[in-house]
Scaffold this active site. Structure first.
Site, short mmCIF file in Angstrom:
data_model
loop_
_atom_site.label_atom_id
_atom_site.label_comp_id
_atom_site.label_asym_id
_atom_site.label_seq_id
_atom_site.Cartn_x
_atom_site.Cartn_y
_atom_site.Cartn_z
N GLU A 137 0.95 -1.22 -0.07
CA GLU A 137 0.12 0.00 0.13
C GLU A 137 1.05 1.22 -0.07
OE1 GLU A 137 -1.84 -0.32 3.97
OE2 GLU A 137 -3.10 -2.24 3.04
N LYS A 139 2.23 4.95 1.86
CA LYS A 139 2.12 5.25 3.13
C LYS A 139 1.81 6.79 2.95
CE LYS A 139 4.52 5.39 7.61
NZ LYS A 139 3.85 6.85 7.77
N ASP A 141 1.42 10.73 3.83
CA ASP A 141 1.98 11.55 4.69
C ASP A 141 0.88 12.69 5.20
OD1 ASP A 141 3.97 12.94 5.73
OD2 ASP A 141 4.94 13.89 4.10
N TYR A 252 -6.62 2.45 6.05
CA TYR A 252 -5.61 1.26 5.81
C TYR A 252 -5.77 0.32 6.50
CZ TYR A 252 -2.87 4.08 9.45
OH TYR A 252 -2.80 4.60 10.34
N LYS A 341 10.55 3.59 3.49
CA LYS A 341 10.38 5.07 3.33
C LYS A 341 11.08 5.57 2.10
CE LYS A 341 9.01 7.49 6.32
NZ LYS A 341 9.07 7.81 7.85
N CYS A 435 22.71 45.63 -10.82
CA CYS A 435 22.73 44.10 -11.30
C CYS A 435 24.03 43.48 -10.98
CB CYS A 435 22.47 43.96 -12.70
SG CYS A 435 22.86 42.24 -13.66
N CYS A 438 26.26 42.81 -14.37
CA CYS A 438 26.82 43.82 -15.20
C CYS A 438 26.73 45.40 -14.63
CB CYS A 438 26.00 44.03 -16.62
SG CYS A 438 24.45 44.62 -16.44
N CYS A 453 17.16 43.60 -14.12
CA CYS A 453 18.29 44.28 -14.74
C CYS A 453 17.96 45.11 -15.83
CB CYS A 453 19.44 43.26 -14.93
SG CYS A 453 20.74 44.18 -16.07
N CYS A 459 24.08 43.38 -20.68
CA CYS A 459 24.39 42.51 -19.46
C CYS A 459 24.75 41.27 -19.96
CB CYS A 459 23.02 42.34 -18.76
SG CYS A 459 23.14 41.26 -17.36
N1 5U1 Z 1 -0.88 2.37 4.21
C1 5U1 Z 1 -0.39 2.22 5.63
N2 5U1 Z 1 -0.25 3.29 6.47
N3 5U1 Z 1 -0.11 2.71 7.55
C2 5U1 Z 1 -0.02 3.18 8.74
N4 5U1 Z 1 -0.88 0.97 6.30
C3 5U1 Z 1 -0.71 1.33 7.62
N5 5U1 Z 1 -0.84 0.55 8.52
C4 5U1 Z 1 -0.15 1.20 9.61
C5 5U1 Z 1 0.10 2.45 9.93
C6 5U1 Z 1 0.48 3.23 11.13
O1 5U1 Z 1 -0.41 0.52 10.83
C7 5U1 Z 1 -1.05 -0.85 10.81
C8 5U1 Z 1 -0.17 -1.68 11.70
C9 5U1 Z 1 -2.21 -0.75 11.13
#
Ligand code: 5U1
Length: 695
Positions: A137, A139, A141, A252, A341, A435, A438, A453, A459
């Site tokens: 899957e 991750k 941010d 997730y 990561k 500038c 020049c 400039c 220049c």
């Molecule tokens: N895609 C994904 N991100 N994530 C973050 N799966 C997932 N699972 C996580 C976390 C913290 O923890 C699992 C152990 C449920």
């Protein structure tokens, strides 16, 4: 899995909640309310989750207003999961603490392929298997969140906090359009069970950019990155503010559920959530063995920059839940999963200095010189600071600790300074007055963020651009002097300014690589021929900012000679048709720069000349604007334009209220139509010929 969904729950098989509601409500609007909610929920899902709207905004708005009206009329029917309840509620004093029923775990990280291989090896050895099947899957941010549904209705949402206790952000989560307030399938059947869903709240890159633009308009602080924007938006005590921010949610994992026969693998559980209307990332799959893991990592790494959301890696989970249980946990992280990561896109470093670079167009860009830092997979020592306003807005000073960002192939930039770590001797940036390349003076136009400039002809930073423009067909028309040749001549130190073109001789040109005698002679002929030009072409060839070909013609017609033009002040320049304050300021700045005057003087000394142009006001069509349309039988478009311009007229490409005459040839189209609409004089070809012949 998505075909037959009829899971047994502790409360029985899932029900169609809509039918129950119908029995509880007064007749009349009640059925319509149920229908409208289902419809709006579906449209929301298509729009916010599937990104595939199926109704026009106006139709959606109409349905939404109708539902609001009916709920106003029957307040007893107003349920917390109605799509109208996403606008936020009364501000809170503080967030209430929530204990998670099952702890919210974190993931161990892998930063290299070797670490991933070691992870797979450990798992195979523990399980005694040759190969393992993994669910892979993205991750995200964002911020980890737990959602609680009772009988399929969203009742509470909490942040991860320390994993055991988080903060109750239910009202804020309710405002997220893609987060279902009721778990229902495409037919409107509700998932009538209790379930905890784990996932991530985030803000798309686009919504982040829109939010920051709005923040700046309001004079408020911009957010450093989408993650901070999402966190700041979700942790608002006033949920009506969260409602104005466009947050998204992706699930997730299932944290717990009263359904007794849930699917027994991670991938099918995700399918289940998706079936009940929960947003789940489309980029997920099941792979076998470590090669499958690394292939997914590579693929997602390549797509990372084009995804609508920020991701900081990918996640590998043993797919079989029985095997997951067998592997268990260590500390607060599962042994069955790992986050692989990507190189961090942001890092902290020290701002050593700010240099100013001059671009091909003369724009001055402040560039941060940084203590080397590894970010986005490379070592970065320079980053753009964009312009002076950005430096002020971010309050970045030399000596500061700064956050540097490098995403994909994008040029690294300084996003913010860490004020808490500022030293007393941190230096504010001052834009140079001349500038740095020049020494010509720099100016900044109204509504422009860049300083520029003004030494366009002189220049070195603008040299190639200036030379190419000078030689171009509509300027001095030096045939054969293209990109590569200009590069060669500049690199051989034969060309510094356009005046040097008229100093070139056979020896110079023939000395260039891949230059035969014939080509050299053709080039020198073309340069020699260009000496005889027109005032308008010469003005255009100077490459003055904001002065295009048509303005150059207007200026030539108005002033008649170069000395009068160079002596004109801004007020005088604005008497020229179509010249406003922006063009006038550019002209004044250009002719105020002694370096430019010197090049013009040299050009004239080296033999560039034109016949003084008859001043416009003495010509019969002075001040009149013509538009030519259709085909003329007796002369070409260019000849017609030249004839008109010789009589002092302007020739424009489009019809507007300022047009005095439209000359309509055969097959005149929309321009003729527009002229008629605006009541503009239309001349036939015969009438036009008589006009230019003065008969
Ligand atoms: N895609 C994904 N991100 N994530 C973050 N799966 C997932 N699972 C996580 C976390 C913290 O923890 C699992 C152990 C449920």
């Amino acid at each position: 899995m998505t075909n037959e969904i009829a899971y047994k729950t502790s409360a029985g098989v899932c029900n169609d909640i809509d039918k129950q509601e119908i029995n509880r409500v007064p007749s009349g609007g009640s059925e319509r309310i149920v229908q409208l909610r289902a419809l709006i929920d579906r449209y929301n899902y298509q729009y916010y989750v599937q990104d595939q709207p199926t109704v026009a905004d106006a139709e959606y708005d109409g349905l939404f207003r109708e539902l609001q009206t009916l709920e106003g009329r029957y307040p007893e029917l107003l349920l917390s999961d109605s799509p109208t309840q996403r606008v936020g509620s009364a501000p809170l004093k503080s967030f209430v603490e929530v204990s998670h029923q099952t702890p919210m775990l974190s993931l161990n990280n892998a930063f290299s392929s070797d670490e991933v291989r070691a992870f797979d090896k450990r798992i195979r050895e523990t399980l005694g298997l040759d190969t393992v099947e993994y669910a892979v899957e993205l991750k995200f941010d964002g911020l980890a969140i737990n959602l609680s549904y009772r009988n399929g209705i969203f009742v509470q949402g909490a942040t991860r906090g320390d994993g055991s206790t988080g903060e109750d952000v239910t009202e804020n989560l309710r405002t997220i359009r893609s987060l279902p307030l009721r778990l229902a399938d495409a037919l409107g059947h509700v998932f009538n069970a209790d379930i905890e869903v784990r996932g991530e709240v985030l803000m798309s890159t686009r919504d982040f950019e829109i939010l920051n633009a709005q923040q700046l308009i309001k004079g408020e602080k911009a957010f450093v990155n989408p993650r901070n924007a999402a966190a700041g938006s979700l942790r608002q005590l006033d949920s009506s503010i969260t409602a104005q921010r466009r947050l998204s949610f992706y699930a997730y994992a299932i944290g717990g559920c009263t359904v007794v026969d849930l699917p027994d693998c991670q991938s099918a559980q995700m399918d289940l959530l998706q079936h009940w209307g929960m947003p789940v990332a489309t980029f997920r799959r099941v792979v076998t063995g470590v090669d499958g893991l690394l292939e997914f990592y590579r693929e997602m790494g390549a797509q990372r920059a084009t995804l609508p959301f920020g991701i900081d890696g990918v996640v590998y989970k043993v797919n079989d839940l029985a095997l997951q249980r067998q592997l268990g946990f260590v500390a607060r992280a599962p042994r069955f999963a790992i986050a692989h990561k990507f190189p961090a896109e942001e890092a902290l470093t020290t701002l050593l200095d700010i240099d100013v670079q001059v671009g091909r167009t003369g724009a001055l860009t402040p560039v941060a010189r940084l203590a080397p830092v590894f970010v986005g997979g490379v070592t970065v020592t320079n980053a753009t600071l964009h312009n002076e306003d950005e430096i002020r807005r971010k309050d970045v000073r030399v000596g500061d600790t700064v956050i540097v960002r490098r995403a994909g192939d994008v040029i690294p930039e300084v996003v913010a300074s860490v004020k808490a770590q500022r030293c007393a001797d941190a230096q504010e940036f001052i834009m140079p007055l001349v500038c740095p390349v020049c020494g010509s003076h720099v100016t900044r136009e109204l509504d422009e963020s860049a300083w520029r400039c003004t030494g366009g002809l002189f220049c070195p930073a603008q040299r190639k651009q200036a030379l190419l423009h000078f030689a171009s067909r509509r300027a001095m028309n030096i045939d054969g002097l293209g990109d590569k040749l200009v590069d060669q001549l500049v690199e051989a130190h034969l060309l510094h300014t356009p005046a040097d073109l008229y100093r070139l001789n056979m020896e110079h040109v023939a000395s260039l690589a891949r230059m035969g005698e014939k080509s050299a002679s053709n080039l020198l002929d073309a340069i020699a021929q260009s000496r005889k030009t027109t005032l308008a072409r010469f003005i255009f060839s100077l490459g003055i900012r904001n002065v295009g070909e048509s303005t150059a013609k207007d200026l030539a017609r108005h002033f008649g000679n170069l000395d009068s033009l160079m002596a004109a002040d801004a007020e005088c320049l604005q008497q020229v048709q179509e010249v406003g304050p922006v063009v006038a300021t550019s002209m004044v700045n250009f002719f105020a720069e002694s370096h430019n005057l010197e090049v013009i003087k040299q050009l004239r000394t080296l033999g560039v000349f034109w016949t003084e142009q008859t001043v416009q006001r003495d010509l019969p069509l002075a001040g009149k604007t013509f538009v030519l349309t259709g085909t003329l039988a007796s002369l070409s478009r260019i000849d017609a334009q030249t004839a008109l311009e010789a009589m002092g007229a302007r020739v424009s490409g489009s019809v507007s209220k300022k047009t005095d005459y439209v000359v309509a040839g055969v097959e005149s189209g929309s321009k003729l139509e527009k002229a008629r609409q605006l009541n503009i004089n239309v001349l036939t070809e015969d009438e036009f010929i008589k006009l230019i012949k003065g008969t």
